[in-house]
Design an enzyme around this catalytic site. Structure first.
Site, PDB file in Angstrom:
ATOM      1  N   CYS A   9      51.698  -1.780  48.680  1.00 44.87           N
ATOM      2  CA  CYS A   9      52.269  -3.001  48.096  1.00 44.87           C
ATOM      3  C   CYS A   9      52.948  -2.727  46.763  1.00 44.87           C
ATOM      4  O   CYS A   9      53.876  -3.422  46.388  1.00 44.87           O
ATOM      5  CB  CYS A   9      51.175  -4.045  47.914  1.00 44.87           C
ATOM      6  SG  CYS A   9      49.792  -3.423  46.961  1.00 44.87           S
ATOM      7  N   GLU A  44      46.879 -11.816  46.760  1.00 46.76           N
ATOM      8  CA  GLU A  44      47.461 -10.512  46.393  1.00 46.76           C
ATOM      9  C   GLU A  44      48.564 -10.237  47.401  1.00 46.76           C
ATOM     10  O   GLU A  44      48.296  -9.798  48.521  1.00 46.76           O
ATOM     11  CB  GLU A  44      46.379  -9.417  46.452  1.00 46.76           C
ATOM     12  CG  GLU A  44      45.249  -9.582  45.448  1.00 46.76           C
ATOM     13  CD  GLU A  44      45.651  -9.211  44.020  1.00 46.76           C
ATOM     14  OE1 GLU A  44      46.699  -8.567  43.839  1.00 46.76           O
ATOM     15  OE2 GLU A  44      44.920  -9.579  43.088  1.00 46.76           O
TER      16      GLU A  44
END
Ligand code: NAD
Length: 457
Positions: free
Chosen positions: A243, A209
């Protein structure tokens, strides 16, 4: 505890079959849910000490995600763990076909600091729900949160089943020397490469990720006020240290000034300044990131914000205008409260430019023109995103969350998380009684004719 010993303990716990038992898994998740609820205030306090995040925002961006998936898995994991019958092809009749979901074994979750509880525990919860044993290594840049999490988990769970190991890159490196059955990593693309290489030595599957520069495109027919409100909320939440935050803004030139004005108004409304402080506005996590971001505050392009106070590591919500793709702010993921705004005249041209950049984790598009919106969604490759919204796609756990290309591989959240830590074992069941003897030689012409007919449909 020495890592080798810890991993050995987890392996033998796993092979005892205990963690595979669905009742055991449900009980473990229920226990974790009540521990988190009971200690939510202390954990929030730890995160406040790390970088000044308020308890309501910690609930919204951390605990709500954990509670949601815990409740979901508690309700559904027994059903998801059962073997599932699927149709059998004609050539295998009479027979039956099944998929047996099974856990992988001992898994490693490497978290990061920006949402310290969510990014360490959400993958761990999915792994436990699927029946694995788990070691979590949280991000070291939020040391108070990492320590609070380690205390809570390690004093309430058998370390042979679920354990938190604290430390920095050297700890991760030491763990990576050992064989795991899956590694789940959240962090930068740079470290993602290191993890992938280390995992390859043991042929360990990974979920990465990662991050990237997530664009937001604002078309001329967007509702600028609503767009500005949603963009400002997403960009400056956690001071941009998300993010999936909108990294930079591309706006159709005719509405550029109006959008800038709307952004400024929203910033003032959303983060009003009182005695130099702003409500619900967090610090930059450490001095290194603070200095990195400060260096990007180009005074000549400043539209609003731009103040950076090193004593408190606060950088005001900042908007830069007249930015071009060659500027320093456009060379790397910002991961902070700096929003560069670039104007464009031609959507096709701008999409061509975006296609040259590494595939980002997210993309957002604001507007009403269906054709243009669909063009953006079909032309660009990115992890996931939203139309007329920012970041909220993450909150729908029916949408698998993950990147593509340099923003990562694999996905989780909800069922996708359960599947990420599960092997789907395929089994064909047959009896002894009856068999069509077609597959055995000699392969006469009539047999081949029938086989061709059966195997190709
Ligand atoms: P990072 O990559 O520096 O750190 C993440 C983890 O990797 C930490 O646990 C750290 O100890 C470990 N690590 C660091 N250097 C290492 C090394 N040399 N060897 C082994 N392990 C090492 O991440 P960061 O900079 O703290 O986080 C920001 C990045 O993470 C951004 O790019 C952001 O987009 C990304 N991110 C992605 C997600 C997502 O869900 N996709 C979520 C949060 C952050």
């Amino acid at each position: 505890m020495e890592y080798e010993r810890l991993i050995e303990l987890q392996r033998s716990f796993f092979s005892s079959g205990k963690s595979k038992n669905p009742d055991f898994r449900v009980a473990a998740l229920k226990k974790l849910l009540s521990l988190l609820r009971e200690h939510e205030a202390q954990l929030s306090e730890a995160l406040y000490r790390d970088f000044g995040k308020s308890a309501p925002e910690t609930y919204l961006t951390e605990f709500s995600f954990l509670y949601h998936d815990l409740n979901l898995f508690i309700r559904k994991l027994k059903r998801w763990s059962r073997r599932k019958r699927v149709p059998t092809n004609v050539a295998n009749l009479p027979g039956r076909s099944f998929i047996y979901p099974e856990p992988l074994g001992a898994v490693l979750v490497i978290g990061t600091w920006n949402y310290p509880f969510q990014l360490s525990l959400l993958p761990a919860i999915a792994a436990l729900a699927a029946g694995n044993c788990v070691i979590v290594k949280p991000g070291e840049a939020a040391p108070e949160s990492s320590a609070a999490m380690a205390r809570l988990i390690n004093s309430n769970f058998d370390s042979a089943y679920f354990h938190v190991t604290e430390g920095g890159p050297e700890t991760t490196q030491a763990l990576l020397r050992h064989r795991f059955d899956k590694i789940f990593f959240t962090g930068s693309t740079r470290v993602g490469r290191i993890i992938y290489e280390a995992a390859a030595r043991h042929l360990t599957p990974v979920i990465l990720e990662l991050g990237g520069k997530s664009p937001t495109i604002v078309l001329a027919d967007a509702d600028l006020k609503v767009a500005a409100r949603r963009i400002v909320w997403a960009k400056f939440l956690n001071a941009g240290q998300s993010c999936v935050a909108p990294d930079f803004l591309l706006v159709e030139r005719p509405v550029k000034e109006a959008l800038l004005e709307a952004l400024r108004k929203e910033i003032e409304k959303h983060h009003p300044q009182q005695d130099g402080l702003r409500d619900n506005y967090v610090q930059i996590v450490n001095a290194r990131h603070f200095e990195r971001l400060k260096a990007l505050l180009d005074r000549e392009k400043l539209y609003c914000g731009g103040q950076a106070r090193s004593s408190s590591r606060i950088i005001d919500p900042t908007v830069l205008r007249n930015v071009s793709f060659d500027d320093p702010v456009m060379q790397e993921e910002l991961f902070g409260p700096v929003l560069p705004v670039l104007a464009f005249d031609d959507l096709d041209e701008v999409l061509e430019k975006l296609k040259e950049m590494p595939k980002p984790l997210s993309c957002y598009v604001y507007g009403r023109h269906r054709g243009k919106i669909e063009k953006v969604l079909h032309t660009l490759s990115f992890g996931g995103g939203a139309v007329n919204e920012s970041m909220m796609h993450m909150a729908n756990t029916r949408l698998p969350f993950g990147g593509v290309g340099s923003s990562g591989m694999g996905a989780y959240h909800g069922y996708a998380g359960f599947a990420a830590f599960t092997h789907f074992k395929s089994i064909l069941y047959k009896g002894f009684r009856f068999e069509v003897p077609l597959k055995y030689p000699p392969y006469k012409a009539w047999k081949m004719k029938i086989l061709r007919f059966l195997l190709e449909r």
